[in-house]
Scaffold this motif. Structure first.
Motif, PDB file in Angstrom:
ATOM      1  N   ALA A  83     -12.879  -4.198   0.136  1.00 60.60           N
ATOM      2  CA  ALA A  83     -13.168  -3.391  -1.047  1.00 60.60           C
ATOM      3  C   ALA A  83     -14.317  -2.427  -0.779  1.00 60.60           C
ATOM      4  N   SER A 126       0.831  -1.205   0.000  1.00 56.47           N
ATOM      5  CA  SER A 126       0.000   0.000   0.000  1.00 56.47           C
ATOM      6  C   SER A 126       0.867   1.257   0.000  1.00 56.47           C
ATOM      7  N   ARG A 135      -0.455  -6.104  -8.023  1.00 59.59           N
ATOM      8  CA  ARG A 135      -1.919  -6.096  -7.907  1.00 59.59           C
ATOM      9  C   ARG A 135      -2.398  -4.893  -7.100  1.00 59.59           C
ATOM     10  N   MET A 136      -1.685  -4.566  -6.024  1.00 62.13           N
ATOM     11  CA  MET A 136      -2.067  -3.425  -5.200  1.00 62.13           C
ATOM     12  C   MET A 136      -2.012  -2.130  -6.005  1.00 62.13           C
ATOM     13  N   GLU A 161      -2.126  -1.746  -9.298  1.00 62.31           N
ATOM     14  CA  GLU A 161      -3.153  -1.753 -10.336  1.00 62.31           C
ATOM     15  C   GLU A 161      -4.539  -1.476  -9.767  1.00 62.31           C
ATOM     16  N   THR A 162      -4.841  -2.072  -8.618  1.00 66.18           N
ATOM     17  CA  THR A 162      -6.159  -1.899  -8.016  1.00 66.18           C
ATOM     18  C   THR A 162      -6.348  -0.502  -7.446  1.00 66.18           C
ATOM     19  N   ALA A 163      -5.307   0.030  -6.792  1.00 71.13           N
ATOM     20  CA  ALA A 163      -5.432   1.312  -6.106  1.00 71.13           C
ATOM     21  C   ALA A 163      -5.277   2.513  -7.024  1.00 71.13           C
TER      22      ALA A 163
END
Length: 305
Positions: A289, A18, A45-46, A48-50
Motif C-alpha cells: 500500500a 489488477s 476488493r481490488m 474497490e481499493t484501486a
C-alpha cells in the motif's frame, strides 16, 4: 483485429485482478474467470481499493464486470482476452488452446506471461497468429509498461493491434523485435539483482544498503529515463559519444568483476533475514500500500502540471 469493447480476464490472481480494475476504469466491459472460488472477492476488493486512484474515464463503471468460472464460457462474445494463468507451459498451453478454439479468428489473445516464449505458448492454438505476449508490470493498474512480443508466430497485424490497444487504454507498450526468455525488462531486473545478491554474498554491503544504493541513487534517475539516456547526460556536453570515449573503459573494467553467485540455502536465508531487518517485519499488505501510494505520486509528478 476487431475493436475491443469487451475483454475476458482469464486468471484472477494479483495480476488478473489488477488488469480487471484497469480495464474497467478505461470503460471496457470485463468478464473474469478463475478456478478459485475466492477469485470474485479478490477482484471486487481490488476494484474497490484501486478505483479512487485510477482516473476513470467518463462513463466507466466499476460494476461492469461479471464472473464466469469456465474460461471457455467466459470468452464467449469477447473481443479480446488477457490471460494470466500460472507461469508454466503445461498450464497455459491447454488453456490457450481451449479458449482460442472458442473465439473468432479476429479476437486478440494477450498473454501476461513474464518470461515464456509466445511461439511455444501458441502451439496447438486455433489461429496462433493472433496470440501475443502482453506482459505488464506489477501492479498493472499503476505501472504503465507493457511488453508486446509476437515472436515467430504472431502476425504483424496482431502485434500492431496489441500495441494500439494498450496505448489506447493509457499504457506504454514497447515491442520486442525477437522473443527471448524473460522478455526485456525482467532480464534487466535479473541482471541487476544478480549483482545485488553477489554484493551481499561477498560481504560488500548489507541487504538494506544494497537496496538503498538503488532506491536513493540511480533508481531515482531510472524513474525518469533509462540507462542509455542516463549515461547520455553523464557524458556532459559531449553526450553519449563523450561517455563512450572517456567513461566506457572504466565501466567495462567493472563488467569483468561482476558476480555470478551460487544461491545456496545459507545465502537465501541471509537475504531473507536482511529483508526482514530492512522492512522491520512490516506486513506485505502495508508495504504494498505504501509503495502504491508513492507510485501514484511519482506518476503524477512525471505527468507534470
Amino acid at each position: 483485429m476487431r475493436p475491443i469493447r469487451r475483454i475476458a480476464v482469464i486468471g484472477a490472481g494479483t495480476i488478473g485482478a489488477s488488469w480487471a480494475a484497469w480495464f474497467l476504469s478505461r470503460g471496457l466491459e470485463v468478464v473474469v474467470s478463475d478456478p478459485s472460488p475466492a477469485a470474485p472477492d479478490l477482484v471486487r476488493r481490488m476494484v474497490e481499493t484501486a478505483w479512487p486512484v485510477l482516473g476513470a474515464v467518463p462513463g466507466a463503471d466499476p460494476a461492469r464486470w461479471r464472473f464466469e468460472a469456465d474460461p471457455v464460457q467466459a470468452v464467449a462474445g469477447c473481443d479480446a482476452v488477457q490471460e494470466n494463468a500460472p507461469e508454466r507451459y503445461e498450464v497455459k498451453q491447454p488453456l490457450l488452446q481451449a479458449i482460442s478454439a472458442a473465439l473468432p479468428a479476429n479476437a486478440l489473445i494477450l498473454c501476461s506471461s513474464s518470461g515464456l516464449l509466445v511461439s511455444r505458448l501458441s502451439e496447438g492454438c486455433t489461429h496462433p497468429e493472433r496470440v501475443v505476449i502482453g506482459h505488464p508490470f506489477n501492479p498493472p493498474h499503476l505501472i504503465p509498461l507493457v511488453e508486446v512480443v509476437g515472436g515467430t508466430t504472431a502476425s504483424r497485424e496482431a502485434v500492431q493491434a496489441a500495441v494500439e490497444f494498450y496505448r489506447a487504454i493509457g499504457k506504454h507498450p514497447i515491442t520486442l523485435n525477437k522473443e527471448v526468455p524473460g522478455h526485456l525488462a525482467n532480464r534487466l531486473q535479473a541482471a541487476l539483482w544478480r549483482e545485488a545478491v553477489h554484493m551481499v554474498a561477498e560481504g560488500v554491503a548489507s541487504v538494506a544498503d544494497v537496496d538503498a544504493a538503488i532506491a536513493q541513487g540511480p533508481g531515482l534517475r531510472w524513474a525518469l529515463m533509462g540507462p542509455h539516456a542516463t549515461f547520455h547526460l553523464a557524458g556532459g556536453e559531449g553526450g553519449y559519444e563523450h561517455f563512450m570515449r572517456h567513461l566506457m573503459p572504466a565501466v567495462t573494467s567493472w563488467w569483468e568483476s561482476l558476480g555470478n553467485p551460487v544461491v545456496t540455502p545459507a545465502l537465501q536465508q541471509a537475504l531473507i533475514a536482511g529483508v526482514a531487518e530492512e522492512t522491520g517485519g512490516r506486513p506485505i499488505a502495508e508495504l504494498a500500500a505504501e509503495r502504491d501510494a508513492a507510485l501514484v505520486r511519482l506518476l503524477a509528478a512525471k505527468a507534470g502540471p
